[in-house]
Scaffold this motif. Structure first.
Motif, PDB file in Angstrom:
ATOM      1  N   GLY A 295       0.832  -1.209   0.000  1.00  0.00           N
ATOM      2  CA  GLY A 295       0.000   0.000   0.000  1.00  0.00           C
ATOM      3  C   GLY A 295       0.858   1.246   0.000  1.00  0.00           C
ATOM      4  O   GLY A 295       0.574   2.223  -0.716  1.00  0.00           O
ATOM      5  N   ASN A 296       1.926   1.223   0.799  1.00  0.00           N
ATOM      6  CA  ASN A 296       2.835   2.382   0.818  1.00  0.00           C
ATOM      7  C   ASN A 296       3.466   2.601  -0.547  1.00  0.00           C
ATOM      8  O   ASN A 296       3.630   3.738  -0.985  1.00  0.00           O
ATOM      9  N   THR A 297       3.808   1.508  -1.206  1.00  0.00           N
ATOM     10  CA  THR A 297       4.387   1.623  -2.545  1.00  0.00           C
ATOM     11  C   THR A 297       3.364   2.209  -3.515  1.00  0.00           C
ATOM     12  O   THR A 297       3.702   3.060  -4.350  1.00  0.00           O
TER      13      THR A 297
ATOM     14  N   ALA B   8       3.184   5.900  -2.914  1.00  0.00           N
ATOM     15  CA  ALA B   8       4.356   6.565  -3.499  1.00  0.00           C
ATOM     16  C   ALA B   8       4.205   6.636  -5.013  1.00  0.00           C
ATOM     17  O   ALA B   8       4.473   7.675  -5.630  1.00  0.00           O
ATOM     18  N   LEU B   9       3.724   5.535  -5.610  1.00  0.00           N
ATOM     19  CA  LEU B   9       3.535   5.508  -7.066  1.00  0.00           C
ATOM     20  C   LEU B   9       2.554   6.592  -7.502  1.00  0.00           C
ATOM     21  O   LEU B   9       2.796   7.324  -8.470  1.00  0.00           O
ATOM     22  N   THR B  10       1.444   6.696  -6.788  1.00  0.00           N
ATOM     23  CA  THR B  10       0.426   7.698  -7.139  1.00  0.00           C
ATOM     24  C   THR B  10       1.048   9.094  -7.200  1.00  0.00           C
ATOM     25  O   THR B  10       0.841   9.856  -8.151  1.00  0.00           O
TER      26      THR B  10
ATOM     27  N   MET C 229      -4.853  19.116  -2.475  1.00  0.00           N
ATOM     28  CA  MET C 229      -6.077  18.493  -1.966  1.00  0.00           C
ATOM     29  C   MET C 229      -6.499  17.307  -2.837  1.00  0.00           C
ATOM     30  O   MET C 229      -6.894  16.258  -2.328  1.00  0.00           O
ATOM     31  N   CYS C 230      -6.421  17.508  -4.146  1.00  0.00           N
ATOM     32  CA  CYS C 230      -6.830  16.428  -5.044  1.00  0.00           C
ATOM     33  C   CYS C 230      -6.008  15.172  -4.791  1.00  0.00           C
ATOM     34  O   CYS C 230      -6.543  14.059  -4.737  1.00  0.00           O
ATOM     35  N   PHE C 231      -4.687  15.336  -4.607  1.00  0.00           N
ATOM     36  CA  PHE C 231      -3.855  14.166  -4.326  1.00  0.00           C
ATOM     37  C   PHE C 231      -4.222  13.540  -2.995  1.00  0.00           C
ATOM     38  O   PHE C 231      -4.302  12.313  -2.866  1.00  0.00           O
ATOM     39  N   VAL C 232      -4.459  14.417  -2.004  1.00  0.00           N
ATOM     40  CA  VAL C 232      -4.822  13.892  -0.688  1.00  0.00           C
ATOM     41  C   VAL C 232      -6.101  13.056  -0.788  1.00  0.00           C
ATOM     42  O   VAL C 232      -6.201  11.970  -0.210  1.00  0.00           O
ATOM     43  N   VAL C 233      -7.051  13.570  -1.576  1.00  0.00           N
ATOM     44  CA  VAL C 233      -8.329  12.864  -1.714  1.00  0.00           C
ATOM     45  C   VAL C 233      -8.132  11.492  -2.370  1.00  0.00           C
ATOM     46  O   VAL C 233      -8.803  10.521  -2.036  1.00  0.00           O
ATOM     47  N   ILE C 234      -7.178  11.392  -3.288  1.00  0.00           N
ATOM     48  CA  ILE C 234      -6.920  10.088  -3.921  1.00  0.00           C
ATOM     49  C   ILE C 234      -6.165   9.162  -2.958  1.00  0.00           C
ATOM     50  O   ILE C 234      -6.462   7.976  -2.856  1.00  0.00           O
TER      51      ILE C 234
ATOM     52  N   GLY D 170      -4.636   4.547   1.869  1.00  0.00           N
ATOM     53  CA  GLY D 170      -4.071   4.214   3.178  1.00  0.00           C
ATOM     54  C   GLY D 170      -5.090   3.498   4.041  1.00  0.00           C
ATOM     55  O   GLY D 170      -4.792   2.486   4.674  1.00  0.00           O
ATOM     56  N   LEU D 171      -6.329   4.031   4.040  1.00  0.00           N
ATOM     57  CA  LEU D 171      -7.373   3.426   4.874  1.00  0.00           C
ATOM     58  C   LEU D 171      -7.678   2.002   4.417  1.00  0.00           C
ATOM     59  O   LEU D 171      -7.787   1.088   5.238  1.00  0.00           O
ATOM     60  N   ILE D 172      -7.780   1.843   3.101  1.00  0.00           N
ATOM     61  CA  ILE D 172      -8.120   0.516   2.585  1.00  0.00           C
ATOM     62  C   ILE D 172      -7.011  -0.491   2.902  1.00  0.00           C
ATOM     63  O   ILE D 172      -7.281  -1.615   3.323  1.00  0.00           O
TER      64      ILE D 172
END
Ligand code: ATP
Ligand code: MG
Lengths: 227, 239
Positions: free
Chosen positions: A158-160, A163-165, A203-208, A213-215
């Motif tokens: 998930g962390n990867t 980072a990829l996103t 914000m847009c990145f945070v929203v994605i 992270g939660l999932i």
């Protein structure tokens, strides 16, 4: 003109969502590419064949320690311009494909390491039991080791992915019209509301990224192997 | 096996081991901690390689690697101290896996075989659970069923009861005694004298990587010949 009107009119001039859509597509394809390649590399790194292990280790060291921007330049300037290798007849699609390849190659190294950390959570007894009933390397990796290792590596995977996103913004270096490139253009021509533009993109990145992270946190609990 | 030698670095763990186990024979390996019992057991299906000597199973020398080795291992059942059930698979799937993936049986055949074996070891009612939901004794019996599902020529047990709470030891030993009575060839590392007396044909005393003494259980426990065996028995009897 009030600040809000100004902000709204700037936003309406540019296709912000369209640019983000490009980042999401880059993320999607590179996630698949890097996952498949990362699994293969992890397989090599735990294989009984020394030369494959060596190849896997060298790949990870090399790719993990090369800046992504440089990989993008190598892909576009080296492979496309110099070697004349095209990945698509369409000009834009060609850049996009090169960016996906560079992102996949780079993040595969991290996926490999994430899976390897998952392999380390699988007790040696599991592999020994698999061998003892007569499974050879590939079947025991596929049926016993990997299923458990993947469940144990959901969090680093998930962390990867996160980072990829964020790293898809580097695709600008390969001339892909994505969000960070658009942001740069918007700031250049609308320097009076630079902070607002910044925050919009952030914000847009945070929203994605936050749901990712939660999932992964949820999934890593749900699928943890009970021992 | 004959003339088997094995080192871990400088440590000489197995010294010139000569041992023949006949079909249907039950052999108990006993000896102090670190004497090489586990190592000896694990060389028989090549979970440990050997430096010198020869090991044959049913007349066939141990293959070095690849398909032939996998085939041999499928004919040699192994039960571990730590059970080592596949943690992500149900009890039933644990037992079905080998017959399906190694023996190429259909799902239906494998399931019938697995249920029959789980019935035999007395845990059929737990078939759908995950290993972690079972007690240690139940897990070890599943592990025995998993090994039996391969229809092995010989079964290796490496301290199958030493990770168990006392009240669960007997359920596993009873399963093993029943297996011995059916004529299964067994090599068992254990300190359970009750099992040795009830089921073993021969006790082998290992110390510092050497076979120091071997005889019938009765003879060994009541009248050990070597000083080392006397010393060792003194220790395990007096605590
Ligand atoms: N993988 C290994 N690498 C190095 N040394 C090892 C390894 N496995 C075992 N040894 C050493 O070899 C010796 C014999 O070990 P082994 O596990 O066979 O003994 P054991 O008789 O089964 O003892 P225990 O009753 O404690 O299980 C020990 O001194 C042990 O420390
Ligand atoms: Mg041992």
């Amino acid at each position: 003109m009030s600040f809000l009107d100004r902000y709204a009119s700037v936003l309406s001039q540019y296709d912000v969502l369209g640019a983000f859509w490009v980042n999401i597509q880059l993320t999607f394809w590179a996630a698949i590419g890097s996952f498949v390649l990362g699994c293969l590399l992890a397989l090599m790194r735990i294989s009984p064949i020394a030369s494959l292990r060596g190849f896997g280790a060298t790949y990870v060291q090399l790719l993990r320690n090369t800046p992504l921007t440089i990989l993008m330049f190598i892909a576009v300037l080296g492979v496309w311009t110099q070697l004349q290798i095209k990945l698509s007849g369409d000009f834009q699609q060609n850049f996009f494909n090169f960016a996906v390849v560079a992102l996949s190659l780079y993040h595969a190294a991290f996926v490999c390491e994430a899976i390897r950390s998952g392999v380390n959570t699988v007790p040696v007894g599991q592999a020994e039991a698999a061998r003892a009933i007569g499974l050879s390397f590939l079947p025991s990796a596929r049926l016993i080791i990997f299923p458990q290792a993947l469940r144990g590596s959901i969090t680093p995977l998930g962390n990867t992915l996160i980072a990829l996103t964020k790293n898809t913004t580097v695709a600008t270096a390969a001339s892909v019209a994505e969000a960070s490139g658009l942001m740069k253009t918007m700031i250049e021509f609308n320097s009076d509301i630079v902070i607002a533009i910044f925050l919009t993109f952030a914000m847009c990145f945070v929203v994605i990224v936050i749901p990712m992270g939660l999932i992964t946190t949820w999934a890593s609990r749900k699928w943890a192997v009970k021992r | 096996m004959s003339g088997v030698n094995k080192h871990f670095g400088d440590l000489h763990v197995l010294k010139d081991i000569d041992l023949t186990v006949h079909p249907g024979e039950v052999v108990v390996l006993i000896g102090p901690s670190g004497s090489g019992k586990s190592t000896l057991c694990r060389t028989i299906n090549r979970l440990e390689t050997i430096d010198e000597g020869e090991i044959t199973v049913d007349g066939v020398p141990l293959p070095a690697e690849g398909k032939a080795l996998a085939k041999l291992r499928s004919d040699v059942g192994m039960v571990f101290q730590a059970f080592n059930l596949f943690a992500h698979k149900s009890v039933l799937s644990n037992v079905m896996l080998g017959p399906m993936k190694v023996r190429g049986k259909s799902k239906k055949q494998a399931q019938e075989l697995a249920m029959a074996l789980l019935e035999k070891v007395g845990v059929a009612n737990q078939a759908q659970k995950l290993p972690a939901q079972l007690s240690g004794g139940q897990q070890q019996r599943v592990a025995i069923a998993r090994a039996l599902a391969m229809r092995p020529k010989v079964m290796l047990f490496d301290e199958p009861t030493s990770a168990l709470d006392p009240e669960m030891i007997n359920e596993v030993l009873d399963t093993m005694v029943a297996l011995a009575k059916e004529g299964m060839t067994m090599i068992v590392v254990t300190h359970e004298m009750g099992f040795a007396r009830k089921a073993a044909h021969r006790v082998i005393f290992l110390s510092d990587g050497q076979i120091v003494e071997q005889s019938t259980p009765e003879e060994f426990f009541t009248n050990p010949q070597s000083e080392r065996a006397k010393d060792f028995l003194g220790k395990i009897l007096n605590h």
